[in-house]
Design a protein around this motif. Structure first.
Motif, PDB file in Angstrom:
ATOM      1  N   SER A   1       0.837  -1.201   0.000  1.00  0.00           N
ATOM      2  CA  SER A   1       0.000   0.000   0.000  1.00  0.00           C
ATOM      3  C   SER A   1       0.877   1.257   0.000  1.00  0.00           C
ATOM      4  N   PRO A   2       0.457   2.305  -0.745  1.00  0.00           N
ATOM      5  CA  PRO A   2      -0.836   2.491  -1.435  1.00  0.00           C
ATOM      6  C   PRO A   2      -0.802   2.159  -2.916  1.00  0.00           C
ATOM      7  N   VAL A   3       0.312   1.601  -3.424  1.00  0.00           N
ATOM      8  CA  VAL A   3       0.460   1.381  -4.865  1.00  0.00           C
ATOM      9  C   VAL A   3      -0.686   0.578  -5.484  1.00  0.00           C
ATOM     10  N   PRO A   4      -1.167  -0.513  -4.862  1.00  0.00           N
ATOM     11  CA  PRO A   4      -2.225  -1.300  -5.504  1.00  0.00           C
ATOM     12  C   PRO A   4      -3.516  -0.528  -5.761  1.00  0.00           C
TER      13      PRO A   4
ATOM     14  N   SER B   1      -1.716   5.493 -14.330  1.00  0.00           N
ATOM     15  CA  SER B   1      -0.716   6.286 -13.611  1.00  0.00           C
ATOM     16  C   SER B   1       0.532   5.465 -13.291  1.00  0.00           C
ATOM     17  N   LEU B   2       0.390   4.148 -13.235  1.00  0.00           N
ATOM     18  CA  LEU B   2       1.533   3.278 -12.966  1.00  0.00           C
ATOM     19  C   LEU B   2       2.332   2.967 -14.231  1.00  0.00           C
ATOM     20  N   ASP B   3       1.789   3.370 -15.372  1.00  0.00           N
ATOM     21  CA  ASP B   3       2.473   3.195 -16.660  1.00  0.00           C
ATOM     22  C   ASP B   3       2.810   1.723 -16.927  1.00  0.00           C
ATOM     23  N   ILE B   4       1.822   0.859 -16.733  1.00  0.00           N
ATOM     24  CA  ILE B   4       2.052  -0.569 -16.954  1.00  0.00           C
ATOM     25  C   ILE B   4       1.143  -1.151 -18.031  1.00  0.00           C
TER      26      ILE B   4
ATOM     27  N   ALA C   1       3.023 -10.192 -15.726  1.00  0.00           N
ATOM     28  CA  ALA C   1       4.413  -9.736 -15.720  1.00  0.00           C
ATOM     29  C   ALA C   1       4.498  -8.243 -15.433  1.00  0.00           C
ATOM     30  N   SER C   2       3.590  -7.466 -16.013  1.00  0.00           N
ATOM     31  CA  SER C   2       3.615  -6.022 -15.758  1.00  0.00           C
ATOM     32  C   SER C   2       3.237  -5.716 -14.315  1.00  0.00           C
ATOM     33  N   MET C   3       2.337  -6.524 -13.741  1.00  0.00           N
ATOM     34  CA  MET C   3       1.995  -6.355 -12.324  1.00  0.00           C
ATOM     35  C   MET C   3       3.199  -6.651 -11.446  1.00  0.00           C
ATOM     36  N   LEU C   4       3.909  -7.731 -11.769  1.00  0.00           N
ATOM     37  CA  LEU C   4       5.065  -8.126 -10.968  1.00  0.00           C
ATOM     38  C   LEU C   4       6.158  -7.066 -11.006  1.00  0.00           C
TER      39      LEU C   4
END
Length: 385
Positions: A174-177, A183-186, A370-373
């Motif tokens: 937290s708080p990234v999730p 905004s996370l550019d993934i 993969a982008s989440m990881l």
């Protein structure tokens, strides 16, 4: 945070997972299909193993690749195989193995950390092979024979396994999730797509390419709006009798052909007439096998009464897995969706990707495990510094 995650070993993710059922490298394509039919898990792949001389650790084999029904379909639809697909099924399984397969598989020791697994995935590994720790009590004679033939038993850790583990510790990140994926550019913009009216056969190369990343091929309309997708998860519920449809239908019609209740009579007749027009008698035989109790596999000596039961009049496997039960409607999110919401979608639908679309379904890209990881790994690194 890093200390908490490092306290877990990759073997912790093996708990409750069945051992891999090895397929020897000298098997045939038909053998692979039989393995896929009899699988006792929801894995869409069968692992191929090469047996060598025993090492000091007792290992006498290594995994040289993993194949799925998609590999078989692509092989049967090659120009040199369309006239005699049943003969092609007797080909050695080596014809299905991608030359890059060894690079997609990484073996880790049981005491490797979860972060080691994440790093391997981010470096390009799609499957992690982990030796199972010895627990000899209660092992059946069949499993003991299998172990004697292939050395140590292994299990496969997938990207989904790692994501599910991290999701159980989501509060650590937290708080990234809770941030929007935009905004996370993934959001991955380089995606594979075909027009709905393009021949399904023209999409095979794209499907094969997508297998490297375990993703899917988007099917879009003239304005780039997402209509559906063709993925290994959709095709995992099919068998070799889908090859005639792949050869003759458009990408959009192929999606309809595979949908819940099986193809309509009109589509079936369309496939049949086009096969007759092209004089593809071997493929026509495959199509007719699908509407009878016979199978090309019976001529290869690789089928059994168990294989043939329930396999005559439907292309969809009977499965308790939610991964194979879903229909062909694509699973989507929006650029404003939070990372945790997209994770929940992917895990609940047992997919390693989610399409990202605008409100009018214009295709933006996709989110993958993969982008989440990558996001979680960067978060751990920030706490370690």
């Amino acid at each position: 945070m890093a200390g908490t995650l490092l306290s877990y070993e990759i073997s912790d993710l093996c708990i409750g997972k069945p051992p891999l059922r090895p397929l020897p490298a000298d098997a045939t394509v038909a053998d692979a299909l039989s393995f896929l039919r009899r699988r006792d898990s929801d894995d869409v792949f069968v692992s191929v193993w090469s047996i060598g001389s025993a090492s000091a650790s007792g290992d006498s084999s290594c995994c040289v690749g993993r194949i799925s029904v998609v590999d078989v379909l692509c092989f049967l639809c090659k120009e040199e195989n369309v006239d005699h697909p049943c003969v092609a099924l007797n080909s050695p399984i080596s014809v299905l193995l991608n030359k890059d397969s060894p690079n997609l598989i990484k073996q880790l020791e049981p005491n490797s950390s979860i972060l080691d697994a994440v790093d391997c995935i981010l470096e390009g590994a799609q499957f992690l092979i982990v030796p199972r720790r010895n627990r000899s009590s209660g092992i059946s004679k069949q499993k003991l024979h299998q172990k004697a033939s292939f050395g140590r038993q292994f299990c496969c850790i997938t990207q989904e396994d790692v994501i599910r583990f991290l999701f159980n510790s989501i509060n650590l990140f937290s708080p990234v999730p809770f941030n929007a994926i935009q905004s996370l550019d993934i959001i991955e913009k380089k995606i594979l797509s075909v027009h709905c009216d393009d021949p399904a056969l023209s999409a095979l190369s794209a499907i094969n390419t997508s297998l490297g990343g375990q993703s899917a091929v988007a099917v879009v309309d003239e304005e780039g709006r997402l209509l559906g997708d063709i993925s290994m998860y959709m095709l995992a519920s099919c068998d070799e009798t889908l090859a005639p449809a792949v050869l003759t239908l458009s990408a959009g019609d192929l999606i309809t052909y595979i949908d819940y209740g099986g193809p309509t009579e009109d589509l079936t007749q369309l496939v049949k007439s086009r096969l007759e027009e092209k004089k593809l008698g071997g493929m026509l035989e495959l199509l007719e096998d699908n509407h009878s109790n016979s199978s090309c596999l019976s001529s290869s000596g690789s089928s059994s009464s168990e294989d043939e039961a329930g396999y005559g009049k439907t292309r969809r496997r009977r499965s308790n897995s939610g991964r194979f039960a879903r229909g062909t409607e694509p699973i989507v999110c929006h650029p404003s969706s939070s990372l945790i919401a997209v994770m929940i979608q992917a895990l609940s639908h047992r997919l390693n990707y989610i399409w990202v679309v605008e409100d009018d379904y214009s295709l933006v890209g996709m989110i993958t495990f993969a982008s989440m990881l990558k996001v979680f790994r960067e978060r751990v690194s920030s706490f370690s510094n």
